[in-house]
Design a protein around this motif. Structure first.
Motif, PDB file in Angstrom:
ATOM      1  N   UNK A 108       6.409   9.881  91.287  1.00  0.00           N
ATOM      2  CA  UNK A 108       7.219  10.197  90.108  1.00  0.00           C
ATOM      3  C   UNK A 108       7.822  11.600  90.216  1.00  0.00           C
ATOM      4  N   UNK A 109       7.076  12.541  90.755  1.00  0.00           N
ATOM      5  CA  UNK A 109       7.624  13.887  90.932  1.00  0.00           C
ATOM      6  C   UNK A 109       8.720  13.901  91.992  1.00  0.00           C
ATOM      7  N   UNK A 110       8.531  13.113  93.043  1.00  0.00           N
ATOM      8  CA  UNK A 110       9.536  13.031  94.104  1.00  0.00           C
ATOM      9  C   UNK A 110      10.879  12.571  93.555  1.00  0.00           C
ATOM     10  N   UNK A 111      10.833  11.626  92.611  1.00  0.00           N
ATOM     11  CA  UNK A 111      12.062  11.102  92.033  1.00  0.00           C
ATOM     12  C   UNK A 111      12.473  11.811  90.754  1.00  0.00           C
ATOM     13  N   UNK A 112      11.757  12.879  90.403  1.00  0.00           N
ATOM     14  CA  UNK A 112      12.149  13.705  89.275  1.00  0.00           C
ATOM     15  C   UNK A 112      11.925  13.081  87.910  1.00  0.00           C
ATOM     16  N   UNK A 113      10.995  12.138  87.813  1.00  0.00           N
ATOM     17  CA  UNK A 113      10.766  11.497  86.515  1.00  0.00           C
ATOM     18  C   UNK A 113       9.376  11.793  85.960  1.00  0.00           C
ATOM     19  N   UNK A 114       8.561  12.495  86.687  1.00  0.00           N
ATOM     20  CA  UNK A 114       7.207  12.774  86.229  1.00  0.00           C
ATOM     21  C   UNK A 114       7.052  14.206  85.771  1.00  0.00           C
ATOM     22  N   UNK A 115       5.897  14.474  85.216  1.00  0.00           N
ATOM     23  CA  UNK A 115       5.580  15.841  84.847  1.00  0.00           C
ATOM     24  C   UNK A 115       4.484  16.344  85.785  1.00  0.00           C
ATOM     25  N   UNK A 116       4.574  17.570  86.116  1.00  0.00           N
ATOM     26  CA  UNK A 116       3.610  18.180  87.023  1.00  0.00           C
ATOM     27  C   UNK A 116       2.233  18.179  86.362  1.00  0.00           C
ATOM     28  N   UNK A 117       1.206  17.748  87.121  1.00  0.00           N
ATOM     29  CA  UNK A 117      -0.136  17.737  86.524  1.00  0.00           C
ATOM     30  C   UNK A 117      -0.652  19.162  86.330  1.00  0.00           C
ATOM     31  N   UNK A 118      -1.523  19.307  85.363  1.00  0.00           N
ATOM     32  CA  UNK A 118      -2.174  20.604  85.206  1.00  0.00           C
ATOM     33  C   UNK A 118      -3.124  20.806  86.387  1.00  0.00           C
ATOM     34  N   UNK A 119      -3.597  22.004  86.545  1.00  0.00           N
ATOM     35  CA  UNK A 119      -4.549  22.286  87.615  1.00  0.00           C
ATOM     36  C   UNK A 119      -5.790  21.418  87.452  1.00  0.00           C
ATOM     37  N   UNK A 120      -6.244  21.261  86.229  1.00  0.00           N
ATOM     38  CA  UNK A 120      -7.430  20.450  85.955  1.00  0.00           C
ATOM     39  C   UNK A 120      -7.190  18.983  86.300  1.00  0.00           C
TER      40      UNK A 120
END
Length: 91
Positions: free
Chosen positions: A60-72
């Protein structure tokens, strides 16, 4: 862009994913030879582990549709991937 610029895809794979998978596959093969793990085919196991570690975030991040996960969240996902992998591979 791979069909238009196949050399870029080849360059990416040969400098990133392929060496990483080869390194991990060789490491898993050594652990298997030492009787520590039973992973079957080390190269396949390396690919499977790497994809587990990428978790639900990578595509999802690769395609720009996700949100970056928190460190946790990232740490929790990594710990679970390692735990599942080792439970299945430990002798």
């Amino acid at each position: 862009e791979s069909p238009q610029f196949p050399e870029l895809s080849q360059m990416f794979c040969s400098t990133g994913p392929d060496p990483m998978c080869n390194f991990l596959g060789n490491y898993l093969a050594k652990l298997q030879e030492a009787g520590v793990l039973d992973v079957g085919d080390p190269t396949t196991a390396a690919n499977q582990f790497i994809n587990m570690v990428k978790g639900p975030y990578f595509t999802s991040l690769l395609f720009g549709v996700g949100t970056r996960p928190t460190k946790e969240e990232a740490e929790r996902s990594l710990e679970q991937a390692v735990s599942i992998f080792l439970k299945g591979a430990r002798k």
